[in-house]
Design a protein around this motif. Structure first.
Motif, PDB file in Angstrom:
ATOM      1  N   PRO A 155       0.743  -1.022  -0.045  1.00 50.27           N
ATOM      2  CA  PRO A 155      -0.057  -0.047  -0.157  1.00 50.27           C
ATOM      3  C   PRO A 155       0.937   1.191   0.065  1.00 50.27           C
ATOM      4  CG  PRO A 155      -0.794  -1.680   1.664  1.00 50.27           C
ATOM      5  CD  PRO A 155       0.640  -2.181   1.149  1.00 50.27           C
ATOM      6  N   ASN A 156       0.256   2.522  -0.722  1.00 49.94           N
ATOM      7  CA  ASN A 156       1.242   3.622  -0.783  1.00 49.94           C
ATOM      8  C   ASN A 156       1.682   3.903   0.675  1.00 49.94           C
ATOM      9  OD1 ASN A 156       0.413   3.734  -3.508  1.00 49.94           O
ATOM     10  ND2 ASN A 156      -1.436   4.692  -3.178  1.00 49.94           N
ATOM     11  N   THR A 157       0.824   3.902   1.675  1.00 49.95           N
ATOM     12  CA  THR A 157       1.516   4.413   3.024  1.00 49.95           C
ATOM     13  C   THR A 157       2.838   3.691   3.455  1.00 49.95           C
ATOM     14  OG1 THR A 157      -0.308   2.791   3.908  1.00 49.95           O
ATOM     15  CG2 THR A 157      -0.876   5.340   3.617  1.00 49.95           C
ATOM     16  N   GLU A 158       3.015   2.372   2.975  1.00 50.00           N
ATOM     17  CA  GLU A 158       4.024   1.563   3.586  1.00 50.00           C
ATOM     18  C   GLU A 158       5.172   1.831   2.421  1.00 50.00           C
ATOM     19  OE1 GLU A 158       4.029  -0.305   6.121  1.00 50.00           O
ATOM     20  OE2 GLU A 158       2.559   0.727   6.706  1.00 50.00           O
ATOM     21  N   ALA A 159       5.183   2.228   1.284  1.00 49.60           N
ATOM     22  CA  ALA A 159       6.173   2.438   0.360  1.00 49.60           C
ATOM     23  C   ALA A 159       7.233   2.710   0.478  1.00 49.60           C
ATOM     24  CB  ALA A 159       5.602   3.117  -0.911  1.00 49.60           C
ATOM     25  N   GLN A 160       7.312   4.054   1.141  1.00 47.99           N
ATOM     26  CA  GLN A 160       8.718   4.663   1.527  1.00 47.99           C
ATOM     27  C   GLN A 160       9.504   3.810   2.560  1.00 47.99           C
ATOM     28  OE1 GLN A 160      10.307   7.496  -0.062  1.00 47.99           O
ATOM     29  NE2 GLN A 160      12.140   6.402   0.999  1.00 47.99           N
ATOM     30  N   ARG A 161       8.666   3.178   3.681  1.00 48.52           N
ATOM     31  CA  ARG A 161       9.119   2.644   4.769  1.00 48.52           C
ATOM     32  C   ARG A 161      10.116   1.126   4.196  1.00 48.52           C
ATOM     33  NH1 ARG A 161       6.260   2.259   9.894  1.00 48.52           N
ATOM     34  NH2 ARG A 161       4.415   2.098   8.409  1.00 48.52           N
TER      35      ARG A 161
END
Ligand code: NAD
Length: 218
Positions: A155-161
């Motif tokens: 999911p987008n919210t997890e992408a950078q992490r």
């Protein structure tokens, strides 16, 4: 060198469709294929096709065209599709699972060796034969496997992490299917894929055609 690569990107994007046409012609038993035939099949200008093919280093013969088999080999070599490259995937959801089962990627040399997820129901259950591991310990598993390419379908919210963990584990190329513009060090390559862009082009073309019809264009 990087600038040359970027300027070649539109040509590189067209090469897979050329390859498809050339392989068809080769299967039908033709020894040669001309740039004009490829252009005709794909609604492109012959000059464009010849320019694009020039980056593979193969030269056509006047009147005959390109030797089909040699052209296939040259394009696949240029694209790096004649070599196996291991990859991992993060986020075994709808899109991730579909990509893991997509045979064409394998035929391009992309071999999925592991996938990672946070969902305990997914961990331990292989998808299309690929083992699914917990994201806990993802960094060390990637290092053990010595993989350099990752497909990112979280999911987008997890992408950078996720990207931060991937980079920390030595991943140098990320095929990013999320909407997020990832922040990564300069030496890491990120290619962002977006199905919405394709639909945007299709939609605008539909509207343009409709307007032409309404305004009596031929
Ligand atoms: P999904 O909810 O079906 O799958 C997401 C998966 O990621 C789930 O299995 C979830 O458990 C897992 N996950 C969540 N957090 C994680 C983490 N930190 N580490 C590892 N795994 C984690 O979603 P989807 O429909 O497959 O979409 C996934 C991503 O792909 C989204 O970002 C979506 O926007 C994008 N997407 C892109 C395109 C495109 O054209 N590029 C098309 C569809 C979806």
């Amino acid at each position: 060198m990087i600038r040359r690569k970027i300027s070649a990107a539109p040509s590189v994007r067209r090469l897979p469709s050329y390859l498809h046409v050339i392989k068809q012609v080769d299967t039908e038993g033709s020894e040669y294929i001309s740039g004009t035939v490829i252009a005709g099949e794909l609604n492109l200008e012959p000059i464009q096709v010849r320019k694009d093919l020039a980056i593979t280093g193969i030269i056509g013969k006047p009147k005959k065209g390109y030797p089909a088999k040699a052209l296939i080999t040259a394009i696949e070599h240029f694209l790096g599709w004649d070599e196996i490259q291991d990859a991992i995937l993060v986020g075994v959801g709808n899109l991730g699972s579909a990509l893991m089962g997509y045979p064409e990627l394998r035929s391009h040399g992309l071999r999925m060796v592991a996938a990672f997820d946070i969902n305990p129901e997914k961990i331990g259950n292989p998808v299309h034969g690929v083992p699914v591991y917990s994201v806990d310990g993802m960094g060390s598993t990637i290092q053990d496997l010595a993989v350099k390419l990752a497909l990112l379908t979280v999911p987008n919210t997890e992408a950078q992490r996720s990207a931060d963990i991937l980079v920390g584990a030595g991943i140098t190329a990320i095929w990013n299917f999320t909407k997020v513009k990832l922040k990564v060090p300069d030496e890491v390559i990120v290619e962002k894929e977006d199905i919405s862009s394709g639909y945007a082009i299709l939609r605008v073309m539909q509207q343009t055609k409709k307007n032409e019809k309404n305004h009596g264009a031929p």
